[in-house]
Structures are given as C-alpha cells and as structure tokens.
Design an enzyme around this catalytic site. Structure first.
Site, mmCIF file in Angstrom:
data_model
loop_
_atom_site.group_PDB
_atom_site.id
_atom_site.type_symbol
_atom_site.label_atom_id
_atom_site.label_comp_id
_atom_site.label_asym_id
_atom_site.label_seq_id
_atom_site.Cartn_x
_atom_site.Cartn_y
_atom_site.Cartn_z
ATOM 1 N N ASP A 1 0.871 -1.186 0.000
ATOM 2 C CA ASP A 1 0.000 0.000 0.000
ATOM 3 C C ASP A 1 0.904 1.230 0.000
ATOM 4 O OD1 ASP A 1 -1.758 2.044 0.509
ATOM 5 O OD2 ASP A 1 -2.688 1.105 2.258
ATOM 6 N N ASP B 1 -3.591 2.436 -5.513
ATOM 7 C CA ASP B 1 -2.301 2.417 -4.801
ATOM 8 C C ASP B 1 -2.075 1.175 -3.946
ATOM 9 O OD1 ASP B 1 -3.916 2.990 -2.583
ATOM 10 O OD2 ASP B 1 -2.385 4.281 -1.701
ATOM 11 N N GLU B 2 -2.799 0.091 -4.259
ATOM 12 C CA GLU B 2 -2.644 -1.138 -3.472
ATOM 13 C C GLU B 2 -2.578 -2.356 -4.381
ATOM 14 O OE1 GLU B 2 -5.525 -2.023 -0.338
ATOM 15 O OE2 GLU B 2 -5.926 0.130 -0.344
HETATM 16 P P1 TTP Z 1 -5.420 5.365 0.971
HETATM 17 O O1 TTP Z 1 -4.462 4.262 0.679
HETATM 18 O O2 TTP Z 1 -6.577 5.075 1.865
HETATM 19 O O3 TTP Z 1 -4.653 6.586 1.646
HETATM 20 P P2 TTP Z 1 -3.238 7.197 1.369
HETATM 21 O O4 TTP Z 1 -2.466 6.438 0.343
HETATM 22 O O5 TTP Z 1 -3.407 8.657 1.052
HETATM 23 O O6 TTP Z 1 -2.556 7.124 2.777
HETATM 24 P P3 TTP Z 1 -1.979 5.855 3.565
HETATM 25 O O7 TTP Z 1 -2.192 4.647 2.717
HETATM 26 O O8 TTP Z 1 -0.537 6.174 3.783
HETATM 27 O O9 TTP Z 1 -2.750 5.833 4.836
HETATM 28 O O10 TTP Z 1 -6.004 5.949 -0.372
HETATM 29 C C1 TTP Z 1 -5.235 6.039 -1.577
HETATM 30 C C2 TTP Z 1 -5.584 7.325 -2.301
HETATM 31 O O11 TTP Z 1 -6.981 7.393 -2.548
HETATM 32 C C3 TTP Z 1 -5.245 8.561 -1.492
HETATM 33 O O12 TTP Z 1 -3.910 8.988 -1.676
HETATM 34 C C4 TTP Z 1 -6.258 9.547 -1.972
HETATM 35 C C5 TTP Z 1 -7.460 8.722 -2.398
HETATM 36 N N1 TTP Z 1 -8.543 8.809 -1.404
HETATM 37 C C6 TTP Z 1 -9.566 9.748 -1.595
HETATM 38 O O13 TTP Z 1 -9.561 10.470 -2.595
HETATM 39 N N2 TTP Z 1 -10.558 9.841 -0.655
HETATM 40 C C7 TTP Z 1 -10.579 9.079 0.473
HETATM 41 O O14 TTP Z 1 -11.508 9.203 1.310
HETATM 42 C C8 TTP Z 1 -9.525 8.126 0.679
HETATM 43 C C9 TTP Z 1 -9.513 7.265 1.914
HETATM 44 C C10 TTP Z 1 -8.538 8.028 -0.289
HETATM 45 CA CA CA Z 2 -2.204 4.167 0.481
#
Ligand code: TTP
Ligand code: CA
Length: 369
Positions: A4, A104-105
């Site tokens: 992730d 992103d996963e």
């Molecule tokens: P996440 O993987 O949930 O968050 P992140 O990568 O920003 O942070 P981390 O994994 O380090 O906790 O989500 C991936 C992307 O999806 C994030 O960069 C932005 C987008 N996103 C939104 O647009 N709205 C949201 O509510 C969430 C949770 C994510």
């Molecule tokens: Ca992430």
C-alpha cells in the site's frame, strides 16, 4: 504480500512539485461552490500530525493548519493514474501472481519465487521498496502473511514506509489484540454492532460462534468476519477482470488413442485440477480437455457442469466424456499430450471476496471523490 503506497496522491504531488517536500501537503477536491468548499482527498504525514485526514472539509483542514506553512493542492487524478500504472508494472514483474486492488494497493503472490520462506519474502519486499524508491521516489508499506487478508492487515501495521512480516505460527498473536476495525471490510456500522456485543478485539471476536455472527451480519459478511478473526483466508491472488483457470497437462508415455492408456492419465489430471481448486476455495463452472496430437496441433473440447464443482469425480467424468467424444469424432487423431482445464472459477458457496467488502467500505467511507 500486500503493498500500500503511503499518502499516495500527496507523494505524487511532492514529486511533481519538489518545493512541497517537508511541508504539510493537503490534496483537495474543490467543489467549486465557494473558494474553500470541498473535501480533503488525502494529506501527507506532516499534515496528518495536525489532524488533517481524508474526508474532512477543506475549511476544517485550513483551520487545523492555521499559521503553518502548508500547501493545499487540487487533486489531479489522471496524473496519479499514470504514476500508479508505472508502479504496478514494476510490482507485476516481482510476483508469481499479481492483483491490483486499487490505484495504490496490490497483492503479490511470491510463494514460488521465495520457496515459501518468509525470510526470503522479507528480502524480496526490501528489494521492492528499494526499487520503488529509486525508480519512482515513493515509499510504500508492505505486509507479508500466509494469506491475503493477513498480508493486508499487516501492511497497515507500520505506516508509513513499513514492513511487517506475519509468519503462520504468529497469526493468532498478531491478530488477538488488534481492534475489530482492523479487519478489512469491518466498517463503522459493524464495529458499533460488535461494541454492543462487548466485542472490541479480534481475539474476543474469534470466540463468538459462527451462528451468532451470521445472525448479526448475514451469511456472507458474518462468515467472512468469522473466518478472518481466525486468520483463515484462501482467496487466490488473481489479476482482476481476467478469467482465472487452472489446467494440468501431461505427456503420455507413448503416442496413443487407446482408452486404457488415455483414461488413467485423465484421472490423475482431473484430480490434480480438483486439488488445485480446493486449495484455493474455488469451484469451476466448466471443464475442458486439451488434446495435443502427434503433429503438435492443439484441439480442445469443453462443457459446462450442471452446477459449479471442485469434485475430482465430477471433473473426471466430464473430462472422460469429452475425450471419448473427441476420439470418436476424430478417428485419425493420435494423442501425444493431454490436458484437463477448469474454467469459470467461482468462490466456494458462502464465501465472499474480501474485495467486495473493501469496495463497499470505500463507497460508504469515501470523501466524495
Ligand atoms: P489510501 O491508501 O486510503 O490513503 P493514502 O495512500 O493517502 O494514505 P496511507 O495509505 O498512507 O494511509 O487511499 C489512496 C488514495 O486514494 C489517497 O492517496 C487519496 C485517495 N482517497 C480519496 O480520494 N478519498 C478518500 O476518502 C480516501 C480514503 C482516499
Ligand atoms: Ca495508500
């Protein structure tokens, strides 16, 4: 392995605008009604220290960062998609089987290339982190476990830039004290119901009977929660959107079309395919035979089963009928190799894909992006 990327959109923005490095960065989805109306898509870890996170109103984020040299940037999704595609291409080459789970996963099956050694998997993960950092200047958090759901929970254990390895024998300890909300797909509503039942940790959850969980959450979610609380998951890592199939092919001892030589091989192949299906908790909707003839032409015949199955006997009997029909209608055909293929794979009854719960959770918990 589950990977992730950390504060993904924010890292993309930092790389596109290097002057943002070191500052709190807030990626915003502006609704356009007033200057500050809209929601936060994500924030980098510097901004999170101030309580800024995905989903909160931009105006609130500005209050939290009042007097701080912070950057508010508009979301640029097409750009993040390009970066994501390049990263996923790197990850695909580092796995035996690959499944992108979101922008992103991703899940990476590394069982074969590490010969199921968790130490070798740790080295592979370090190598992947290194490669992502040198090639794309991004950090990611990686979880390694005996199955997808443990790997996913582990990747969330030490963010950002984390690496958490959970060996099979450590699964019960790893899970026991975690809050139930760490189970992917257990959202606010499920958490509240469990709190009412005096259940807050996964250990407490695992002591509930499957019947109670199914009564409370329904067959599908209840069954999933029950299995996950015990660390059980046998979903295969599979490329999304592509049909998955299992096949087994063998070379015959000698070129032949005689039933007494062909059928015993077919039995072995059918049982091997059946084992593979059971190992992955899958059933197949159709069975095929693949006949490779002495001139190396490849012919196949397939049929739908009456209902999805993973049973060796059912796969074998379909394959037998198919090969007999094939040999009858091709009196000249002599076989060199023979294969059995299962396709149209579905989950075992009652099981539901973890990704379904994740998708539902993302829908209900998103910031409206
Ligand atoms: P996440 O993987 O949930 O968050 P992140 O990568 O920003 O942070 P981390 O994994 O380090 O906790 O989500 C991936 C992307 O999806 C994030 O960069 C932005 C987008 N996103 C939104 O647009 N709205 C949201 O509510 C969430 C949770 C994510
Ligand atoms: Ca992430």
């Amino acid at each position: 392995m589950h990977l992730d990327l950390d504060s993904f959109y924010a890292q993309c923005e930092e790389n596109a605008n290097p002057h943002l490095k070191g500052k709190p960065v807030v990626v915003c989805v502006y609704s356009g009604r007033t200057e500050d109306s809209g929601a936060v898509s994500t924030a980098n870890y510097e901004a999170r220290k101030y309580g800024v996170k995905a989903g909160i109103p931009i105006a609130r984020a500005k209050k939290l960062l009042e007097g701080v040299d912070a950057a508010f940037v508009p979301m640029n999704h097409p750009y993040y998609e390009q970066v994501s595609e390049r990263i996923m291409d790197i990850l695909r080459t580092q796995s035996d089987a690959f499944e992108q789970a979101s922008i992103d996963e991703a899940f990476l099956d590394v069982s074969a290339r590490t010969a199921t050694s968790f130490d070798a998997a740790r080295d592979a993960a370090l190598e992947i982190k290194n490669q992502l950092f040198t090639q794309e200047n991004v950090t990611a958090s990686i979880g390694i476990g005996p199955n997808k759901v443990i790997a996913k929970i582990a990747s969330d254990q030490a963010k950002p830039d984390g690496l958490t390895v959970v060996k099979p024998e450590d699964v019960p300890n790893f899970l026991s004290l975690l809050p139930v909300s760490r189970i992917p797909g257990v959202g606010k509503r499920a958490e509240e119901k469990l709190t009412q039942m005096n259940v807050s940790t996964i250990r407490q959850l695992s002591s509930l009977s499957p019947t109670i969980l199914v009564e409370t959450f329904g067959k599908s979610l209840g069954g999933y929660i029950y299995r996950t609380s015990r660390g059980d998951d046998d979903e295969p890592v599979k490329e999304r959107g592509q049909p998955v199939q299992f096949s087994r092919i063998a070379t015959l001892k000698q070129n032949t079309r005689r039933a007494e030589e062909v059928l015993p091989v077919l039995t072995v192949l059918a049982n091997s395919v059946s084992d593979k299906l059971k190992e992955h908790g899958l059933r197949c909707k159709s069975v095929a035979i693949i006949a490779i003839l002495t001139d190396l032409t490849i012919r196949s015949r397939s049929r739908m089963l009456e209902s999805p199955s993973s049973e060796g006997k059912i796969i074998e009997s379909s394959a037998r009928q198919l090969i007999q029909e094939f040999l009858q209608s091709n009196p000249e055909a002599v076989l060199r190799r023979l294969g059995v293929k299962a396709s149209g794979l579905t989950m075992e009854a009652g099981q539901t894909d973890m990704s379904k719960f994740l998708a539902e959770q993302n829908q209900s918990g998103s910031s409206g992006t």
